[in-house]
Design an enzyme around this catalytic site. Structure first.
Site, PDB file in Angstrom:
ATOM      1  N   THR A  18       0.831  -1.209   0.000  1.00 16.52           N
ATOM      2  CA  THR A  18       0.000   0.000   0.000  1.00 16.52           C
ATOM      3  C   THR A  18       0.865   1.258   0.000  1.00 16.52           C
ATOM      4  O   THR A  18       0.446   2.296  -0.512  1.00 16.52           O
ATOM      5  CB  THR A  18      -0.917   0.040   1.241  1.00 16.52           C
ATOM      6  OG1 THR A  18      -0.142  -0.227   2.414  1.00 16.52           O
ATOM      7  CG2 THR A  18      -2.025  -0.992   1.146  1.00 16.52           C
ATOM      8  N   ASP A 158       9.817   1.071   4.932  1.00 14.21           N
ATOM      9  CA  ASP A 158      10.909   0.422   5.646  1.00 14.21           C
ATOM     10  C   ASP A 158      11.803   1.441   6.346  1.00 14.21           C
ATOM     11  O   ASP A 158      12.151   1.283   7.522  1.00 14.21           O
ATOM     12  CB  ASP A 158      11.730  -0.434   4.670  1.00 14.21           C
ATOM     13  CG  ASP A 158      10.870  -1.468   3.979  1.00 14.21           C
ATOM     14  OD1 ASP A 158       9.715  -1.659   4.413  1.00 14.21           O
ATOM     15  OD2 ASP A 158      11.336  -2.078   3.008  1.00 14.21           O
TER      16      ASP A 158
HETATM   17  C1  GLA Z   1       9.118  -3.802   0.302  1.00 14.25           C
HETATM   18  C2  GLA Z   1       9.250  -2.298   0.075  1.00 14.25           C
HETATM   19  C3  GLA Z   1       8.247  -1.535   0.919  1.00 14.25           C
HETATM   20  C4  GLA Z   1       6.823  -2.079   0.730  1.00 14.25           C
HETATM   21  C5  GLA Z   1       6.799  -3.606   0.871  1.00 14.25           C
HETATM   22  C6  GLA Z   1       5.447  -4.197   0.526  1.00 14.25           C
HETATM   23  O1  GLA Z   1       9.498  -4.109   1.599  1.00 14.25           O
HETATM   24  O2  GLA Z   1      10.563  -1.865   0.389  1.00 14.25           O
HETATM   25  O3  GLA Z   1       8.317  -0.167   0.606  1.00 14.25           O
HETATM   26  O4  GLA Z   1       6.303  -1.688  -0.506  1.00 14.25           O
HETATM   27  O5  GLA Z   1       7.778  -4.219   0.071  1.00 14.25           O
HETATM   28  O6  GLA Z   1       4.472  -3.744   1.394  1.00 14.25           O
END
Ligand code: GLA
Length: 409
Positions: A18, A158
């Site tokens: 999302t 993240d």
């Molecule tokens: C990876 C990306 C995040 C997010 C997730 C899925 O971890 O780095 O930014 O999009 O996938 O939710």
């Protein structure tokens, strides 16, 4: 004098795929981190090594343009941090020399790469005496952009989770603009994290699959712009246009005056109606992607409410629905992840789902304190024993605690 930069990994509780669609997420920063023990050097050079066999020592100069190393080279995450700071105008006159260690499992969907990016940035800021000149929100945004240098068109979850973690709290992270709100998690809730043993390398195979999903989400949104009767944008413009004309416009992909956003769709009172109408124009694959994103966006708000109410049963059900949607509509699950979710639920978890981008990586299961051991035993016996011929190590399955964010000192 030596210093240490520490940056935690994260487990996303709900709100998957999302973030890059501008919708909230609800992760925790975990009690596993990447650490850089370093000393400051007078010249603008980064020189790092690691006891981990797959990470060969490297060195590079802190000056622009800062080129990437070969794809998959771990130094790229450190280069990305340095490049992000340099492009932001941070003067990096001093460099660092040191060693990287850590206990965040790699390529497991727990954001070890973002932790390395953030730890590198904190170390470089510290080395140059400028940690305080940049806010955590700014740094999170900057590092999210910087990490895209490595290729994955990631959202900002993240880096924001890594920098804003708080012990005992989940983090509601919103985007555009980035905002982080801590949400206290009831003390007795336990998060079991278990690896599917399938690596999902962000800089390799999973990258293309991930970037393709992001592209499809944009296409789906453009496709649906004409049929949503939402807010000020496309809908209002389409109002007064007979239904069939509106549909025809959408079919031809007529762009709306104001760009429709996923946030508009999540707030749409007649979302079912919009999805039904969209189904007549969108390719089935795109409709599925769109449906996952908007329904997951709604689940995040409901899940936050469930945490605040201490309603584990409700939170767990939302996790299960999230997993089903990631499996069927977003198509990022694997048979291993599906099997692990089943095993965890069977053994008494209130909820379980894949966490992170998918295509391998980990599941997270929510349990009562006393149910954590039986859930872990069931995973050990039914999932790991046949594959590993023995019990899983601490890198493979563990309980994660919501913990503090990145720091340097
Ligand atoms: C990876 C990306 C995040 C997010 C997730 C899925 O971890 O780095 O930014 O999009 O996938 O939710």
């Amino acid at each position: 004098m030596s210093w240490r930069a520490v940056a935690p990994g994260r487990v996303n509780l709900i709100g998957e795929h999302t973030d890059y669609n501008g919708l909230p997420v609800l992760p925790i920063a975990i009690d596993r981190a990447i650490r850089i023990d370093f000393r400051v050097v007078g010249e603008a050079t980064v020189r790092l090594d690691s006891p981990m066999a797959r990470f060969a020592p490297f060195a590079f100069q802190l000056r622009r343009p800062l080129e990437a190393a070969d794809q998959g080279d771990w130094s790229n995450y450190v280069r990305a941090a340095a490049r992000g700071l340099l492009e932001h105008g941070v003067e990096l006159r001093c460099g660092i020399e040191g060693t990287v260690t850590g206990d965040v499992p790699i390529a497991a969907g727990l954001a070890s790469s973002s932790a390395l990016v953030v730890a590198s940035a904190l170390a470089l800021l510290k080395a140059n005496g400028v940690v305080e000149t940049i806010s955590r929100i700014e740094l999170a945004e900057l590092m999210a952009r910087a990490e895209r240098f490595v290729g994955l068109r990631g959202g900002g979850m993240d880096q924001a989770a890594c920098l804003h973690g708080i012990a005992g709290h989940a983090l509601r992270i919103e985007f555009e603009p980035l905002r982080v709100t801590p949400v206290a998690v009831p003390r007795r809730w336990r998060w079991v994290v278990a690896s599917s043993l399938v690596h999902a390398e962000k800089s390799a195979g999973a990258r293309e699959l991930y970037n393709a999903r992001a592209r499809q989400c944009r296409e789906a949104l453009e496709g649906v712009a004409g049929v949503a009767s939402v807010g000020a944008g496309a809908g209002r413009r389409a109002e007064g246009v007979p239904d069939d004309r509106r549909e025809e416009r959408a079919a031809r992909g007529v762009a709306a005056t104001k760009r429709l956003s996923y946030r508009d769709l999540v707030a749409e009172p007649d979302l079912d109606g919009v999805l039904r109408r969209a189904g007549r124009f969108l390719a089935p694959g795109l409709l599925r992607r769109l449906r996952h994103v908007v329904m997951e966006g709604r689940r995040v708000a409901l899940a936050e409410e469930a945490v605040r109410n201490g309603d584990m049963g409700r939170f767990g059900k939302l996790m299960v629905r999230s997993h089903q949607s990631l499996r069927d509509d977003y198509e990022v699950s694997t048979t291993e992840l599906d099997e692990m979710v089943e095993v965890a639920l069977d053994a008494g978890a209130a909820g379980a789902r894949l966490t992170g981008a998918g295509f391998g990586g980990c599941v997270v299961a929510l349990c009562e304190e006393r149910a954590a051991a039986p859930v872990m035993d069931a995973l050990a016996g039914r999932f790991y024993a046949p594959r590993l011929g023995g019990p899983p190590g601490r890198d493979v399955m563990f309980t994660a605690r919501a913990s503090g964010g990145g720091r340097v000192g």
